[in-house]
Motif scaffolding. Structure first.
Motif, PDB file in Angstrom:
ATOM      1  N   LEU A  94       0.882  -1.233   0.025  1.00  6.16           N
ATOM      2  CA  LEU A  94       0.228  -0.253  -0.187  1.00  6.16           C
ATOM      3  C   LEU A  94       0.968   1.162  -0.017  1.00  6.16           C
ATOM      4  O   LEU A  94       1.797   1.324   0.756  1.00  6.16           O
ATOM      5  N   VAL A  95       0.419   2.209  -0.881  1.00  7.00           N
ATOM      6  CA  VAL A  95       1.376   3.248  -0.897  1.00  7.00           C
ATOM      7  C   VAL A  95       0.453   4.350  -0.586  1.00  7.00           C
ATOM      8  O   VAL A  95      -0.929   4.514  -1.483  1.00  7.00           O
ATOM      9  N   VAL A  96       0.541   5.221   0.498  1.00  5.31           N
ATOM     10  CA  VAL A  96      -0.600   6.096   0.881  1.00  5.31           C
ATOM     11  C   VAL A  96       0.015   7.541   1.075  1.00  5.31           C
ATOM     12  O   VAL A  96       1.144   7.678   1.845  1.00  5.31           O
ATOM     13  N   SER A  97      -0.495   8.355   0.312  1.00  9.60           N
ATOM     14  CA  SER A  97       0.133   9.694   0.381  1.00  9.60           C
ATOM     15  C   SER A  97      -0.737  10.579   1.523  1.00  9.60           C
ATOM     16  O   SER A  97      -1.821  10.498   1.686  1.00  9.60           O
ATOM     17  N   GLU A  98       0.210  11.092   1.983  1.00  6.66           N
ATOM     18  CA  GLU A  98      -0.102  11.504   3.797  1.00  6.66           C
ATOM     19  C   GLU A  98      -0.500  12.891   3.684  1.00  6.66           C
ATOM     20  O   GLU A  98       0.103  13.829   3.343  1.00  6.66           O
ATOM     21  N   ARG A  99      -1.727  13.000   4.141  1.00  8.55           N
ATOM     22  CA  ARG A  99      -2.278  14.607   4.330  1.00  8.55           C
ATOM     23  C   ARG A  99      -2.850  14.590   5.917  1.00  8.55           C
ATOM     24  O   ARG A  99      -2.847  13.298   6.433  1.00  8.55           O
ATOM     25  N   GLY A 100      -3.084  15.568   6.329  1.00  7.98           N
ATOM     26  CA  GLY A 100      -3.503  15.741   7.755  1.00  7.98           C
ATOM     27  C   GLY A 100      -2.726  16.059   8.781  1.00  7.98           C
ATOM     28  O   GLY A 100      -2.775  15.681  10.154  1.00  7.98           O
TER      29      GLY A 100
END
Length: 155
Positions: A94-100
């Motif tokens: 899983l490649v998750v672009s991080e926001r927040g």
């Protein structure tokens, strides 16, 4: 060489051909790089859990895959991870672009970002945060593919 070039090369070296993704601005270099390379089979998904299902089905047919999504989409995948990939030992990346994180204006992004790592920990999914593109050990990250484990990378 950019981090996306390095990551795509590492996917090739580990025989990961399927790229299932929900469009995301931060991951555009990965998504576009995979789409432009005939080695990869790129499949757009309408939802993140659909992308996980695509990779799971491909694995049943002998194909390794990676799922790409944004942090907000991670809120949709806990069930797909906990009831499909993890118990049946279906390897996936899983490649998750991080926001927040710091400075985020959207409270929804902040909430999901706070829950992502604890959820991954709770279901025993190995995860790494890309903080320094030059030193990310992508090869170590790929080891889960041979063990039926899910690995997550957030950027």
């Amino acid at each position: 060489m950019t981090w996306s070039d390095t990551f795509l090369r590492t996917l090739k070296e580990n025989d990961v051909r399927l790229v299932s993704y929900v469009p995301d601005n931060v991951l555009t270099p990965l998504i576009a790089g995979a789409a432009d390379d005939n080695y990869f089979m790129s499949v757009g998904a309408t939802r993140e859990d659909e992308a996980i299902g695509t990779v799971a089905g491909a694995y049943m047919g002998g194909l390794r895959g990676v799922v790409m999504m944004q942090t907000s989409g991670f809120a949709l995948v806990a069930n797909a991870l906990a009831s499909l990939l993890v118990p049946y030992q279906i390897p996936a990346i899983l490649v998750v672009s991080e926001r927040g994180t710091l400075g985020e204006f959207n409270i929804g992004q902040v909430t999901v970002a706070r829950t992502m790592r604890p959820v991954l920990d709770a279901i025993a999914v190995t995860h790494h945060t890309l903080t320094d593109e030059a030193t990310m050990p992508f090869d170590r990250f790929m080891r889960g593919l041979g063990t039926g484990r899910v690995s997550a990378l957030d950027r």
